[in-house]
Enzyme design. Structure first.
Site, mmCIF file in Angstrom:
data_model
loop_
_atom_site.group_PDB
_atom_site.id
_atom_site.type_symbol
_atom_site.label_atom_id
_atom_site.label_comp_id
_atom_site.label_asym_id
_atom_site.label_seq_id
_atom_site.Cartn_x
_atom_site.Cartn_y
_atom_site.Cartn_z
ATOM 1 C CB CYS A 272 38.591 40.295 45.769
ATOM 2 S SG CYS A 272 38.738 41.869 44.906
ATOM 3 N NE ARG A 317 33.909 35.145 47.242
ATOM 4 C CZ ARG A 317 33.290 35.919 46.340
ATOM 5 N NH1 ARG A 317 33.923 36.360 45.286
ATOM 6 N NH2 ARG A 317 32.023 36.296 46.512
HETATM 7 N N1 CP Z 1 35.802 38.535 43.663
HETATM 8 C C1 CP Z 1 34.621 38.601 43.014
HETATM 9 O O1 CP Z 1 33.584 38.978 43.579
HETATM 10 O O2 CP Z 1 34.669 38.199 41.729
HETATM 11 P P1 CP Z 1 33.496 38.323 40.658
HETATM 12 O O3 CP Z 1 33.288 39.788 40.387
HETATM 13 O O4 CP Z 1 33.976 37.567 39.458
HETATM 14 O O5 CP Z 1 32.241 37.715 41.245
HETATM 15 N N1 NVA Z 2 36.075 46.597 44.067
HETATM 16 C C1 NVA Z 2 35.744 45.687 42.997
HETATM 17 C C2 NVA Z 2 35.562 44.305 43.525
HETATM 18 C C3 NVA Z 2 35.273 43.257 42.497
HETATM 19 C C4 NVA Z 2 35.083 41.899 43.068
HETATM 20 C C5 NVA Z 2 34.508 46.174 42.284
HETATM 21 O O1 NVA Z 2 33.538 46.555 42.955
HETATM 22 O O2 NVA Z 2 34.496 46.186 41.053
#
Ligand code: CP
Ligand code: NVA
Length: 330
Positions: A272, A317
């Protein structure tokens, strides 16, 4: 088939049927085509949305902003320092005000109950941009990316390596159950998903033909795997003191060349993001100094290799968030 989800909030994928999720994915692919061909789609120029962020973000914030502007909408961004919410004004009062000014509200923060209360009190669609429990908009991008690679995903094995009870892993289990994939949570026993969520996903899987697997053996997780997925070992909001314990628990689940070799030759890697794959961040360097690790959840060999799809996933996204905005607001 065009389904009608106008006026709905997007809080967790547990609230959405497989047909509705597939509709959003088809719409995302359509928006991606329009963006790539330069076809204008400022279809919501009479709408205004607000983005509330209590945690930091790059992809989610930028995706909401770009998607909203592409659709012709106005956008307001509020971070914790620039609104009264929580400090001088209750969540319910804030929601009632924002619901009168805006057509929809994005929220990123801590408790899932906050995003649910925002939806309850504001009277407008609320989109969950990540809570401690779930990250539903991320799922649409992940599944779209996998679909672009493999087409029909039913029966494909997606393994999450690492903290299998974090927001991203929880949401992956839900989306895989909904869409009939084989989901494998691969991590230490201490970091497996909550029982109530496993039970819910088992019920969903009973209807969709999905398979759910739980293992603490990385080789078992990688076996027959089509999609290797990992995430940061310490999520936003968790105390830095936990790094040492997490590293000890999760190092065996690092996605590296040796693990990738155990998966199918056609397997792809997803993350992600953000990712700790080198020492080019302050945290990455601190961890190196303290624990001698060059990388954490994924090594450069995989992150920069030919199986990696995380940047396409990051682009997706925006297209998928645009689909959610359009479908719930038009
Ligand atoms: N993957 C994701 O949610 O990235 P950000 O924390 O940069 O929004
Ligand atoms: N598990 C992570 C996801 C970030 C997109 C967090 O919550 O920091």
């Amino acid at each position: 088939m065009a389904l009608n989800i106008r006026g709905r909030s997007f809080l967790t994928l547990l609230d959405y049927t497989p047909e509705e999720i597939n509709y959003l994915l088809d719409l995302s692919a359509e928006f991606k085509r329009m963006k790539q061909t330069g076809t204008a789609h400022k279809w919501l120029s009479d709408k205004q949305i607000v983005l509330l962020f209590e945690k930091t973000s790059t992809r989610t914030r930028c995706s909401f902003e770009v998607a909203a502007r592409d659709l012709g909408m106005g956008v307001t961004f509020l971070d914790p320092g620039s609104s009264q919410m929580g400090k001088k004004e209750s969540l319910a009062d804030t929601a009632k005000v924002l619901g009168r000014l805006y057509d929809g509200i994005e929220y990123r923060g801590y408790k899932q109950s906050v995003v649910e209360d925002l939806a309850k009190y504001s009277g407008v669609p609320v989109w969950n941009g990540l809570t401690d429990d779930f990250h539903p908009t991320q799922m649409l991008a992940d599944i779209l990316t996998a679909r672009e690679e493999f087409g029909d995903l039913r029966g494909r094995k997606l393994t999450f390596f690492g903290d299998a009870r974090n927001n991203v892993a929880n949401s992956l289990m839900v989306v895989c159950a909904k869409l009939g994939l084989h989901y494998c949570a691969c991590g230490p026993k201490e970091l497996m998903p909550a029982e109530w969520l496993i039970e819910k996903c088992h019920d969903i899987a009973g209807e969709t033909g999905a398979v759910l697997e739980f293992t603490d053996d990385p080789a078992q997780g990688a076996k027959d795997c089509d999609i290797l997925y990992t995430d940061i070992w310490l999520s936003m909001g968790e105390p830095a003191e936990l790094w040492e314990q997490r590293i000890r628990l999760l190092l065996p689940y690092q996605v590296n060349g040796a693990l990738l070799e155990k998966a199918k030759p056609t397997a792809i890697f997803l993350h992600c993001l953000p990712a700790f794959h080198d020492r080019e961040t302050t945290v990455g360097e601190e961890i190196y100094q303290k624990f001698g690790l060059e990388a954490m959840e994924v090594t450069d060999e995989v992150f920069l290799g030919t199986h990696a799809r995380q940047f396409r996933e990051a682009e997706n996204r925006m297209h998928t968030i645009k689909a959610v905005l359009y479908a719930t607001l038009h």
